[in-house]
Design a protein around this motif. Structure first.
Motif, PDB file in Angstrom:
ATOM      1  N   ARG A 293       0.852  -1.218   0.000  1.00 35.68           N
ATOM      2  CA  ARG A 293       0.000   0.000   0.000  1.00 35.68           C
ATOM      3  C   ARG A 293       0.870   1.245   0.000  1.00 35.68           C
ATOM      4  O   ARG A 293       0.602   2.212  -0.729  1.00 35.68           O
ATOM      5  CB  ARG A 293      -0.913   0.002   1.229  1.00 35.68           C
ATOM      6  CG  ARG A 293      -1.999  -1.063   1.210  1.00 35.68           C
ATOM      7  CD  ARG A 293      -2.990  -0.827   2.338  1.00 35.68           C
ATOM      8  NE  ARG A 293      -3.896  -1.965   2.514  1.00 35.68           N
ATOM      9  CZ  ARG A 293      -3.752  -2.903   3.417  1.00 35.68           C
ATOM     10  NH1 ARG A 293      -2.743  -2.851   4.285  1.00 35.68           N
ATOM     11  NH2 ARG A 293      -4.606  -3.891   3.488  1.00 35.68           N
ATOM     12  N   SER A 294       1.909   1.238   0.817  1.00 33.46           N
ATOM     13  CA  SER A 294       2.807   2.391   0.887  1.00 33.46           C
ATOM     14  C   SER A 294       3.522   2.619  -0.443  1.00 33.46           C
ATOM     15  O   SER A 294       3.618   3.754  -0.925  1.00 33.46           O
ATOM     16  CB  SER A 294       3.838   2.184   2.001  1.00 33.46           C
ATOM     17  OG  SER A 294       4.763   3.226   2.031  1.00 33.46           O
ATOM     18  N   TYR A 295       3.968   1.543  -1.046  1.00 33.60           N
ATOM     19  CA  TYR A 295       4.684   1.654  -2.319  1.00 33.60           C
ATOM     20  C   TYR A 295       3.769   2.200  -3.406  1.00 33.60           C
ATOM     21  O   TYR A 295       4.160   3.101  -4.170  1.00 33.60           O
ATOM     22  CB  TYR A 295       5.226   0.284  -2.719  1.00 33.60           C
ATOM     23  CG  TYR A 295       5.867   0.272  -4.082  1.00 33.60           C
ATOM     24  CD1 TYR A 295       7.140   0.807  -4.295  1.00 33.60           C
ATOM     25  CD2 TYR A 295       5.196  -0.271  -5.190  1.00 33.60           C
ATOM     26  CE1 TYR A 295       7.731   0.809  -5.545  1.00 33.60           C
ATOM     27  CE2 TYR A 295       5.778  -0.284  -6.441  1.00 33.60           C
ATOM     28  CZ  TYR A 295       7.034   0.260  -6.614  1.00 33.60           C
ATOM     29  OH  TYR A 295       7.608   0.277  -7.850  1.00 33.60           O
ATOM     30  N   VAL A 296       2.555   1.663  -3.491  1.00 33.09           N
ATOM     31  CA  VAL A 296       1.617   2.115  -4.519  1.00 33.09           C
ATOM     32  C   VAL A 296       1.256   3.579  -4.297  1.00 33.09           C
ATOM     33  O   VAL A 296       1.184   4.371  -5.255  1.00 33.09           O
ATOM     34  CB  VAL A 296       0.351   1.237  -4.520  1.00 33.09           C
ATOM     35  CG1 VAL A 296      -0.721   1.822  -5.432  1.00 33.09           C
ATOM     36  CG2 VAL A 296       0.691  -0.189  -4.957  1.00 33.09           C
TER      37      VAL A 296
END
Length: 300
Positions: A293-296
Motif C-alpha cells: 500500500r505504501s509503495y503504490v
C-alpha cells in the motif's frame, strides 16, 4: 441410474517445455522450478493432484529438467544439516515435497506439442482414465477444480475439460469450446473444439484452461493425429474427435470454473500471481500488504 466409472488415481504433468518467455532465467533452470513466493510452481501443481486423490504422478520431462526430479527426491545431506541445527520447520518443508506422491518420469524427446507429450504417458497410464495438469495454471486450493472434474468423469465417463469464460478479444490465446448447457450449473456438454481461433470465428468465449481428465481412448486418436496449429500435435484436435463421436471414448464435458486461477506462463501474470499469493499468506501477508500500500501510494 447413472453408470459408475473407474476411480482415477493417475495424474500426468507435461513439463518438457523450454520456457523461452522467461529467458535468461530458464537457460539453466526449468521454468517449472521458478519460485512462486517460496515454493516452485511445479509443487503447487503436484499438491493439487494429490488433494484430488491422485497420488500416482507421471511427469513428462526433457533435457535440462533434472532439477524437477531432484526437488521431489530426498536430500539426505540437507536434511541431516537441518536436523543437527534443530530446524524442525525447514526440515518439514524440505521433506514435504519428497513425501507428496509416488513420482515417475519419462522424457518426451522431440517437443512435438502437448498432444505428443500426453501420448508419452500411454505406457504408464494403460487403459485407465487419467488427469492432465499443465504447470502454467495454478488453481487456488480453496477452489477444488480438479476434484470436481474427477467427480464428473466418474459419474458420466468420457473426458472432462476445464473451461473459463474470457473476454472475446482474448479467445485467440486459448483452445475454445462449443458447448450445450446441462441441468448442472457448472457443467456443459462439449460439442466441438478449436485451437486458438480468430475471435470472429470462435464458437463461444469458453476457453480451455490447463486441467483435463481424459478417457484412455485419447491415446489411439493421438497416435493418428496429424500436426496442427504451430506444426504441433494438438490435444485439442484429438479432443475434437472425441466430442464429435461419443461411441469412441464417451462424451466430452466441460466444468466451467469461476474460482481463483494464477497464470504463471506469462511474466506479468507470474509477478501478479506472486503478489496475490504473498498477500494471502498468514506469515507474510500483513507486513507485505502494508508495504505494498505504501509503495503504490508513493508511486501514484
Amino acid at each position: 441410474m447413472t453408470e459408475s466409472h473407474p476411480r482415477i488415481s493417475k495424474a500426468v504433468i507435461p513439463a518438457a517445455g523450454l520456457g523461452t518467455r522467461f529467458l535468461p532465467a530458464t537457460k539453466a533452470t526449468p521454468k517449472e522450478m521458478l519460485p512462486v513466493v517460496d515454493k516452485p510452481a511445479i509443487q503447487y501443481v503436484v499438491e493439487e493432484a494429490v488433494s484430488a486423490g491422485l497420488d500416482d504422478v507421471l511427469m513428462i520431462t526433457g533435457r535440462n529438467k533434472r532439477p524437477l526430479e531432484d526437488h521431489f527426491d530426498r536430500n539426505y545431506e540437507l536434511e541431516s544439516a537441518l536436523q543437527k541445527k534443530g530446524d524442525a520447520d525447514r526440515l518439514a518443508k524440505v521433506q514435504e515435497s519428497s513425501d507428496l506422491a509416488t513420482m515417475h518420469y519419462v522424457r518426451q524427446g522431440d517437443p512435438k506439442g502437448l498432444g505428443h507429450a500426453v501420448l508419452c504417458a500411454a505406457p504408464h497410464v494403460g487403459h485407465e482414465p487419467f488427469a492432465v495438469l499443465l504447470g502454467d495454471d495454478l488453481i487456488d486450493p480453496r477452489d477444488p477444480l480438479l476434484a470436481r472434474m474427477v467427480e464428473v468423469q466418474e459419474q458420466y465417463g468420457g473426458s472432462v475439460i476445464a473451461l473459463m469464460e474470457v473476454a472475446p478479444e482474448q479467445i485467440h490465446l486459448y483452445g475454445c469450446a462449443a458447448v450445450e448447457t446441462t441441468a448442472e450449473g457448472d457443467l456443459v456438454k462439449v460439442t466441438g473444439l478449436v485451437e486458438k481461433p480468430d475471435p470472429a470465428d470462435a464458437p463461444s468465449n469458453y476457453a480451455i484452461i490447463g486441467r483435463y481428465v481424459l478417457d484412455p481412448h485419447i491415446f489411439d486418436i493421438l497416435r493418428k493425429t496429424e500436426p496442427g496449429r504451430g506444426g504441433e500435435i494438438q490435444l485439442t484436435d484429438a479432443l475434437q474427435q472425441l466430442a464429435q463421436d461419443e461411441k469412441v471414448g464417451g462424451p466430452v464435458h466441460g466444468v466451467v470454473f469461476k474460482g481463483r486461477r494464477y497464470d504463471t506462463g506469462d511474466r506479468g501474470d507470474y509477478l501478479r500471481a506472486i503478489v496475490r499469493l504473498a498477500c494471502e499468506r498468514e506469515d507474510l501477508g500483513p507486513d507485505f500488504r502494508t508495504w505494498l500500500r505504501s509503495y503504490v501510494a508513493e508511486e501514484m
